[in-house]
Scaffold this active site. Structure first.
Site, PDB file in Angstrom:
ATOM      1  N   TYR A   1     -11.477  19.575 -16.222  1.00 28.63           N
ATOM      2  CA  TYR A   1     -12.175  18.313 -16.463  1.00 28.63           C
ATOM      3  C   TYR A   1     -13.367  18.270 -15.506  1.00 28.63           C
ATOM      4  O   TYR A   1     -13.261  18.652 -14.341  1.00 28.63           O
ATOM      5  CB  TYR A   1     -11.211  17.159 -16.208  1.00 28.63           C
TER       6      TYR A   1
ATOM      7  N   LYS B   1      -3.883   8.320 -20.322  1.00 30.60           N
ATOM      8  CA  LYS B   1      -3.879   8.966 -21.629  1.00 30.60           C
ATOM      9  C   LYS B   1      -2.554   8.737 -22.364  1.00 30.60           C
ATOM     10  O   LYS B   1      -2.212   7.622 -22.679  1.00 30.60           O
ATOM     11  CB  LYS B   1      -4.210  10.444 -21.463  1.00 30.60           C
TER      12      LYS B   1
ATOM     13  N   ARG C   1       0.838  -1.206   0.000  1.00 34.93           N
ATOM     14  CA  ARG C   1       0.000   0.000   0.000  1.00 34.93           C
ATOM     15  C   ARG C   1       0.871   1.254   0.000  1.00 34.93           C
ATOM     16  O   ARG C   1       0.448   2.323  -0.423  1.00 34.93           O
ATOM     17  CB  ARG C   1      -0.928   0.014   1.222  1.00 34.93           C
TER      18      ARG C   1
ATOM     19  N   ASP D   1      -2.727  20.182 -14.035  1.00 33.82           N
ATOM     20  CA  ASP D   1      -3.050  18.981 -14.798  1.00 33.82           C
ATOM     21  C   ASP D   1      -2.460  19.179 -16.197  1.00 33.82           C
ATOM     22  O   ASP D   1      -2.917  20.023 -16.967  1.00 33.82           O
ATOM     23  CB  ASP D   1      -4.568  18.797 -14.859  1.00 33.82           C
TER      24      ASP D   1
END
Length: 437
Positions: free
Chosen positions: A140, A252, A87, A227
């Site tokens: 977004y 992407k 984790r 971003d």
């Protein structure tokens, strides 16, 4: 979150490797993607890193286990020794993160299970009740919704500004944000940008934002995060222009094959440490198989993005002259002087994702989309295949109609992400689809 609350260390399988040089020559990212961060001698001489499918790591002895946790808890200076639990980190993720940091010139990088996980942990790590986030628009839809709705549940407010805002406009926004934060008993811990903005390709002047931030806030307490999914990591390096943190949907261009979902944050260690601490608590790190696939993809990211960029230029040259096309939101054909200035200062290329404005509205867009034969009608971008979608009725439908109009997300806008197919075949496809409009 104060400095004393941050664990500045991170368990690693070995100390972070220096980026190699040859007689003082700095090697290019495309070269470093072939091996940086991986030592074959640690994996039976394997040329490529194996996939480490394990949830936990064995200690050599009980004393080593004690020493590790003494470091984590602060009972011993020096921090953690080695890996303990997936984790927190694991070999494939370490290799991926080291290579991501190379592309952006970052001190550190963190991987996440999705771009939105990266954004959510980034914002949660920075903010507390009463704080105010300043952000650009458009964002977004999921990013804007998370700031406006989810963060609001925790007492965090926001003030936004248009992507092309000037220094004077930014000063006014910073002044309002500071006043609102003081009124609510909080601070302004982050300025969050998206440039180019999704789906309009509107650019933010990162340098002007940095100047305004530095004039109004402490740069060590108020970070600038951006971003960079539309142009990164090849066509824009925001850290070079004043950003502190860079966010990606690795799904992407970095992943590039439409076969995985992941995200990342890279940048200044000061801010990365707080994000890492929250990620360690909440989880959200990408899995080892995805990290391995991303390392594979990073070996060809430059080639894929170059080809897609060349294709987009040829396609847009055709579309710009078509009588049924009202306009293009393509960075290689900017007409606005302010946007053009930002592009020349910040960008190394026009990218391969753009907005196509058709004459008409939703009906015309739908006829165009339904007629495509090579391009696929799907959301997402940056893959090897060409994709097209209608943001106003799809990805940005959750944005209020008035807000969509304000941001330029009109009913006649189609978002197109050009892939690596033959460009003449793509032009033929768009030509026959436009005949149906």
């Amino acid at each position: 979150m104060s400095d004393k609350d941050i664990d500045p260390t991170s368990p690693r399988m070995a100390p972070k490797r220096e980026v190699p040089k040859i007689k003082g020559r700095e090697l290019k990212p495309s070269t470093l993607m072939m091996g940086h961060g991986f030592d074959p001698t640690l994996s039976e001489g394997s040329l490529k890193a194996p996939i480490f499918l394990t949830s936990t790591f064995a200690f050599p002895s009980a004393a080593d286990g004690k020493r590790h946790f003494e470091g984590i808890t602060g009972k011993r200076p020096g921090g953690a020794d080695g890996l303990v639990y997936s984790r927190f980190n694991a070999p494939n993720q370490e290799i991926l993160e080291d290579r991501l940091a190379v592309w952006d010139g970052a001190e550190e990088a963190l991987s996440f299970s999705s771009g939105m996980t990266a954004i959510a942990v980034l914002l949660l790590a920075a903010c507390k009740a009463g704080d105010v986030i300043v952000h650009s628009g458009p964002l977004y839809a999921a990013s804007e919704g998370f700031i406006a709705k989810t963060m609001a549940k925790y007492g965090v407010s926001f003030i936004d500004f248009p992507a092309g805002a000037t220094r004077e406009q930014l000063d006014e926004v910073m002044t309002r944000a500071k006043a609102l934060a003081e009124e609510k008993g909080g601070e302004v811990p982050m300025i969050y940008l998206e440039s180019p903005g999704n789906p309009t390709n509107a650019l933010v002047d990162i340098e002007a934002v940095k100047e305004a931030r530095d004039a109004h806030f402490d740069p060590d307490k108020c970070s600038i995060a951006i971003d960079n999914t539309f142009l990164g990591p090849l066509w824009q390096r925001p850290l070079d222009h004043g950003a502190d943190l860079v966010v990606y949907s690795l799904t992407k261009y970095v992943g590039g094959h439409s076969d995985l979902v992941a995200g990342s944050v890279s940048g200044r260690k000061r801010f990365i440490d707080a994000i890492r601490m929250l990620r360690n608590t909440m989880g959200g790190i990408c899995d080892p198989n995805t990290a391995w696939m991303l390392c594979r993809s990073l070996e060809t990211v430059e080639l894929r993005m170059q080809r897609a960029g060349e294709n987009a230029e040829k396609v847009c040259e055709y579309l710009a002259k078509h009588p049924k096309v009202e306009g293009l939101g393509y960075l290689g054909m900017i007409k606005d002087a302010r946007q053009q200035d930002i592009y020349y200062r910040h960008c190394k290329g026009a990218g391969s994702t753009f907005s196509l404005l058709l004459k008409g509205g939703e009906a015309e867009c739908f006829r165009f989309l339904d007629a495509l034969k090579i391009a696929k009608l799907a959301v997402s971008l940056g893959g090897t295949e060409t994709l097209a979608s209608h943001p106003a009725s799809m990805t940005h439908l959750s944005v209020a109609e008035g807000r969509r109009a304000e941001l330029g997300i009109s009913d006649n806008l189609v978002r197109i992400s050009i892939g690596i197919e033959d460009p003449d075949d793509l032009i033929a496809d768009f030509e026959q689809a436009l005949e149906q409009v």
